[in-house]
Motif scaffolding. Structure first.
Motif, PDB file in Angstrom:
ATOM      1  N   PRO A  58       5.827  -5.984  -8.671  1.00 17.97           N
ATOM      2  CA  PRO A  58       6.748  -4.589  -8.376  1.00 17.97           C
ATOM      3  C   PRO A  58       5.877  -4.078  -7.812  1.00 17.97           C
ATOM      4  O   PRO A  58       6.271  -3.230  -6.131  1.00 17.97           O
ATOM      5  N   MET A  59       4.478  -3.795  -7.815  1.00 22.44           N
ATOM      6  CA  MET A  59       3.842  -2.819  -7.146  1.00 22.44           C
ATOM      7  C   MET A  59       3.235  -3.557  -6.262  1.00 22.44           C
ATOM      8  O   MET A  59       3.094  -3.061  -4.666  1.00 22.44           O
ATOM      9  N   PHE A  60       2.825  -5.136  -6.337  1.00 25.10           N
ATOM     10  CA  PHE A  60       2.758  -5.432  -4.370  1.00 25.10           C
ATOM     11  C   PHE A  60       4.270  -5.534  -3.616  1.00 25.10           C
ATOM     12  O   PHE A  60       3.832  -5.646  -2.768  1.00 25.10           O
ATOM     13  N   SER A  61       5.363  -5.820  -4.114  1.00 27.48           N
ATOM     14  CA  SER A  61       6.405  -5.886  -3.461  1.00 27.48           C
ATOM     15  C   SER A  61       6.421  -4.787  -2.548  1.00 27.48           C
ATOM     16  O   SER A  61       6.845  -4.596  -1.428  1.00 27.48           O
ATOM     17  N   LEU A  62       5.934  -3.461  -4.149  1.00 27.11           N
ATOM     18  CA  LEU A  62       6.457  -2.013  -3.243  1.00 27.11           C
ATOM     19  C   LEU A  62       5.172  -2.162  -1.865  1.00 27.11           C
ATOM     20  O   LEU A  62       5.643  -1.480  -0.293  1.00 27.11           O
ATOM     21  N   ALA A  63       4.010  -2.561  -1.732  1.00 25.53           N
ATOM     22  CA  ALA A  63       3.433  -2.391  -0.677  1.00 25.53           C
ATOM     23  C   ALA A  63       3.727  -2.995   0.728  1.00 25.53           C
ATOM     24  O   ALA A  63       3.784  -2.997   1.014  1.00 25.53           O
ATOM     25  N   LEU A  64       4.142  -4.720   0.264  1.00 24.39           N
ATOM     26  CA  LEU A  64       4.585  -4.925   1.279  1.00 24.39           C
ATOM     27  C   LEU A  64       5.516  -4.639   2.022  1.00 24.39           C
ATOM     28  O   LEU A  64       5.784  -4.738   3.464  1.00 24.39           O
ATOM     29  N   ALA A  65       6.720  -4.150   0.719  1.00 27.06           N
ATOM     30  CA  ALA A  65       8.415  -3.438   1.617  1.00 27.06           C
ATOM     31  C   ALA A  65       7.663  -2.000   2.327  1.00 27.06           C
ATOM     32  O   ALA A  65       7.954  -1.896   3.385  1.00 27.06           O
ATOM     33  N   ARG A  66       6.362  -1.391   2.439  1.00 30.60           N
ATOM     34  CA  ARG A  66       5.752  -0.494   2.931  1.00 30.60           C
ATOM     35  C   ARG A  66       5.450  -0.425   4.409  1.00 30.60           C
ATOM     36  O   ARG A  66       5.428  -0.016   5.059  1.00 30.60           O
ATOM     37  N   ARG A  67       4.674  -2.058   3.728  1.00 34.85           N
ATOM     38  CA  ARG A  67       3.256  -2.283   5.264  1.00 34.85           C
ATOM     39  C   ARG A  67       4.420  -2.702   6.508  1.00 34.85           C
ATOM     40  O   ARG A  67       4.735  -3.135   7.625  1.00 34.85           O
ATOM     41  N   ALA A  68       5.823  -3.606   6.082  1.00 39.32           N
ATOM     42  CA  ALA A  68       6.812  -4.269   6.633  1.00 39.32           C
ATOM     43  C   ALA A  68       7.174  -2.677   7.178  1.00 39.32           C
ATOM     44  O   ALA A  68       7.461  -2.726   8.337  1.00 39.32           O
ATOM     45  N   ARG A  69       7.690  -1.654   6.973  1.00 38.85           N
ATOM     46  CA  ARG A  69       8.008  -0.558   7.170  1.00 38.85           C
ATOM     47  C   ARG A  69       7.217   0.149   8.797  1.00 38.85           C
ATOM     48  O   ARG A  69       7.657   1.404   8.511  1.00 38.85           O
ATOM     49  N   GLY A  70       6.428  -0.471   8.437  1.00 37.90           N
ATOM     50  CA  GLY A  70       5.025   0.213   9.253  1.00 37.90           C
ATOM     51  C   GLY A  70       4.108   1.153   8.769  1.00 37.90           C
ATOM     52  O   GLY A  70       3.497   1.805   9.336  1.00 37.90           O
ATOM     53  N   ALA A  71       3.987   1.279   7.403  1.00 38.80           N
ATOM     54  CA  ALA A  71       3.168   2.485   6.457  1.00 38.80           C
ATOM     55  C   ALA A  71       1.857   2.548   7.340  1.00 38.80           C
ATOM     56  O   ALA A  71       1.489   1.052   7.258  1.00 38.80           O
ATOM     57  N   PRO A  72       0.862   3.516   7.423  1.00 33.96           N
ATOM     58  CA  PRO A  72      -0.180   3.683   7.981  1.00 33.96           C
ATOM     59  C   PRO A  72      -1.321   3.074   6.942  1.00 33.96           C
ATOM     60  O   PRO A  72      -1.415   2.557   5.948  1.00 33.96           O
ATOM     61  N   GLY A  73      -2.429   1.640   7.649  1.00 32.18           N
ATOM     62  CA  GLY A  73      -3.205   1.082   6.342  1.00 32.18           C
ATOM     63  C   GLY A  73      -2.280   0.239   6.178  1.00 32.18           C
ATOM     64  O   GLY A  73      -1.440  -0.224   5.922  1.00 32.18           O
ATOM     65  N   ASP A  74      -3.734  -0.608   5.580  1.00 31.35           N
ATOM     66  CA  ASP A  74      -2.534  -2.269   5.417  1.00 31.35           C
ATOM     67  C   ASP A  74      -2.398  -1.551   3.629  1.00 31.35           C
ATOM     68  O   ASP A  74      -3.492  -1.873   2.071  1.00 31.35           O
ATOM     69  N   GLN A  75      -1.738  -1.722   2.864  1.00 32.94           N
ATOM     70  CA  GLN A  75      -0.583  -1.488   1.868  1.00 32.94           C
ATOM     71  C   GLN A  75      -1.499  -2.529   0.706  1.00 32.94           C
ATOM     72  O   GLN A  75      -1.462  -2.053  -0.838  1.00 32.94           O
ATOM     73  N   VAL A  76      -1.799  -3.636   0.788  1.00 34.62           N
ATOM     74  CA  VAL A  76      -1.906  -4.694  -0.340  1.00 34.62           C
ATOM     75  C   VAL A  76      -3.159  -4.355  -0.167  1.00 34.62           C
ATOM     76  O   VAL A  76      -3.744  -4.569  -1.391  1.00 34.62           O
ATOM     77  N   ARG A  77      -3.991  -4.149   0.786  1.00 29.64           N
ATOM     78  CA  ARG A  77      -5.060  -4.139   0.960  1.00 29.64           C
ATOM     79  C   ARG A  77      -5.646  -3.298  -0.089  1.00 29.64           C
ATOM     80  O   ARG A  77      -6.773  -3.257  -1.268  1.00 29.64           O
ATOM     81  N   ALA A  78      -5.073  -1.989   0.059  1.00 30.36           N
ATOM     82  CA  ALA A  78      -5.433  -0.597  -0.505  1.00 30.36           C
ATOM     83  C   ALA A  78      -5.219  -1.013  -2.274  1.00 30.36           C
ATOM     84  O   ALA A  78      -5.771   0.033  -2.733  1.00 30.36           O
ATOM     85  N   LEU A  79      -4.267  -1.247  -2.205  1.00 32.42           N
ATOM     86  CA  LEU A  79      -3.635  -2.018  -3.856  1.00 32.42           C
ATOM     87  C   LEU A  79      -4.721  -2.636  -4.415  1.00 32.42           C
ATOM     88  O   LEU A  79      -5.461  -2.765  -5.969  1.00 32.42           O
ATOM     89  N   VAL A  80      -5.214  -3.607  -4.170  1.00 30.49           N
ATOM     90  CA  VAL A  80      -6.245  -4.276  -4.684  1.00 30.49           C
ATOM     91  C   VAL A  80      -7.142  -3.889  -5.070  1.00 30.49           C
ATOM     92  O   VAL A  80      -7.945  -4.507  -6.093  1.00 30.49           O
ATOM     93  N   ALA A  81      -8.039  -2.786  -3.773  1.00 32.70           N
ATOM     94  CA  ALA A  81      -9.318  -1.741  -4.119  1.00 32.70           C
ATOM     95  C   ALA A  81      -9.036  -1.397  -4.957  1.00 32.70           C
ATOM     96  O   ALA A  81     -10.051  -0.881  -5.788  1.00 32.70           O
ATOM     97  N   SER A  82      -7.759  -0.696  -5.373  1.00 36.11           N
ATOM     98  CA  SER A  82      -7.812   0.479  -6.372  1.00 36.11           C
ATOM     99  C   SER A  82      -7.565  -0.314  -8.045  1.00 36.11           C
ATOM    100  O   SER A  82      -7.545   0.272  -8.568  1.00 36.11           O
ATOM    101  N   THR A  83      -6.724  -1.262  -8.058  1.00 37.84           N
ATOM    102  CA  THR A  83      -6.495  -1.860  -9.492  1.00 37.84           C
ATOM    103  C   THR A  83      -7.671  -2.987  -9.083  1.00 37.84           C
ATOM    104  O   THR A  83      -7.819  -2.877 -10.559  1.00 37.84           O
ATOM    105  N   LEU A  84      -7.609  -4.290  -8.680  1.00 35.04           N
ATOM    106  CA  LEU A  84      -8.731  -5.186  -9.825  1.00 35.04           C
ATOM    107  C   LEU A  84     -10.476  -4.742  -9.634  1.00 35.04           C
ATOM    108  O   LEU A  84     -10.237  -5.804 -10.783  1.00 35.04           O
ATOM    109  N   PRO A  85     -11.064  -4.080  -9.665  1.00 34.18           N
ATOM    110  CA  PRO A  85     -11.893  -3.537 -10.024  1.00 34.18           C
ATOM    111  C   PRO A  85     -12.608  -3.161 -11.300  1.00 34.18           C
ATOM    112  O   PRO A  85     -12.534  -3.095 -11.862  1.00 34.18           O
ATOM    113  N   ARG A  86     -10.746  -1.839 -11.778  1.00 38.95           N
ATOM    114  CA  ARG A  86     -10.494  -1.597 -12.825  1.00 38.95           C
ATOM    115  C   ARG A  86     -10.551  -2.784 -13.709  1.00 38.95           C
ATOM    116  O   ARG A  86     -10.229  -2.556 -14.661  1.00 38.95           O
TER     117      ARG A  86
END
Length: 397
Positions: A58-86
């Protein structure tokens, strides 16, 4: 393709269990390994099949939906950067803890086990899968949200290939410890099978070149509560295995092995029927991310009906043909006719619960598809596990 690869993974899982039965039988040595096998079983449920997937898809789906709507930044990469290291840090810490606490873990899981030293050695080897399964589950969730199912469906082919190869190559030297080495190797292969596809998806779009940290503020507040509810639900659901192995450790040698072989075969109808729900889970999550509740509800209703119909057919087959199935699959080498009779009896009992387990698996995804914390599945599962413990303790004699 998902169906073909999932069936191939299940077939190789059977070959793995056949190899274990043929090489080591159903006695104290396999009982010791199967206590250690609890670690990859829990890791697979928590990090690949249910827990991490329920939270991340669901988190990746939400990021993809926001990216498709033209939200600023790359939502998917931002999600990876904020979750994967932790998450990677958490996986490493838990894996190290499991390895260090292996003697206590074995005594707690199976206090009546004769060869606890062997179980401790195997547990320390399988503890590595906490890291590899965590990474594999993360890759699977991200790829499924991108509607890429081929690599995630292939992970159990890679995993079981690693275990089978290790048993036949190292079994003569290391005994059943070779299976634990195979778990470690197979976990690495699961990550390797998915990494190229995931890296390709992450390189595909850069979000217009804006700073990757922009616009991902909603992901972090979701994470802690969502992960807590999802992991507690999955942990509680998988606790059934702990309860039965704890009770079986006091029974005659081989009881844990009979439970394991029976469970692996009896659950094949459930695994195949839930395959559809695994593929459609990102569809439901994306529909909810887009605000289309009607489409999500329609998809879930159809999934539950089809999964239930398929699993009933499989359960009927297991009940009718349990002795013949076990004899065909396992009765050779160190696995005797007495082992076949005991395993078939357990299989028929397991088959009675397949419909309930399948419906739980299909419906649980609905609670987490919106990417919000929900405590209801955990509460319902806690009631079920309490009943399992009470009935098992009363009937084990």
């Amino acid at each position: 393709m998902t169906a073909v690869l999932s069936v191939a993974g299940s077939v190789l899982g059977l070959v793995r269990d056949q190899a274990l039965a043929r090489l080591f039988g159903a006695g104290g040595e396999t009982d010791a390994f199967l206590v250690a096998w609890t670690v990859p079983e829990f890791a697979a449920t928590l990090l690949i099949e249910d827990g991490l997937a329920f939270a991340l898809v669901p988190m990746f789906s939400l990021a993809l939906a926001r990216r498709a709507r033209g939200a600023p930044g790359d939502q998917v990469r931002a999600l990876v950067a904020s979750t994967l290291p932790r998450l990677l840090l958490a996986f490493a810490a838990v894996g190290a803890l499991v390895a260090a606490a292996a003697p206590v873990l074995v005594r707690t899981l199976a206090p009546g086990l004769p060869d606890q030293a062997l179980a401790v050695d195997c547990t320390r080897l399988t503890a590595t899968c906490v890291v590899s399964f965590g990474l594999a589950g993360y890759c699977s969730a991200a790829l499924r949200a991108h509607r890429r199912f081929l690599a995630p469906a292939a992970i159990y082919v890679a995993y079981n290939t690693g275990i089978i190869t290790a048993m036949f190559v190292l079994g003569g030297l290391w005994g059943v410890r070779s299976a634990a080495v195979g778990v470690a190797v197979g976990g690495v292969l699961m990550v390797v099978a998915q990494l190229p596809s995931l890296l390709g998806q992450l390189r595909r779009r850069d979000g217009g070149g804006r700073p990757p940290g922009t616009g991902d503020g909603d992901a972090r507040p979701l994470a802690l509560a969502l992960f807590a509810t999802v992991l507690l639900f999955a942990l509680c659901r998988q606790s059934q295995v702990l309860i039965e192995r704890f009770l079986a450790s006091g029974l005659p040698s081989g009881a844990i092995s009979h439970l394991n072989y029976a469970q692996k075969v009896a659950q094949i109808p459930m695994t195949l029927s839930l395959m559809l729900c695994t593929v459609t889970f990102p569809v439901v999550a994306r529909a909810l991310a887009d605000g289309d509740t009607e489409r999500a509800r329609d998809r879930v209703e159809r999934d539950v009906a089809l999964a239930a119909a398929l699993v009933l057919l499989g359960a009927a087959t297991v009940v009718a043909c349990a002795p013949q199935i076990v004899r065909l699959l396992f009765q050779r080498g160190a696995f005797t006719a007495a082992d076949t009779a005991a395993t078939a009896g357990v299989m028929r009992v397991y088959a009675l619960g397949l419909l309930g387990q399948t419906v739980v698996g299909a419906l649980a995804r609905s609670y987490f598809s919106a990417g919000r914390a929900s405590w209801y599945p955990f509460g319902a599962m806690a009631v079920g596990v309490t009943a399992t413990a009470a009935v098992g303790a009363a009937a084990v004699g």
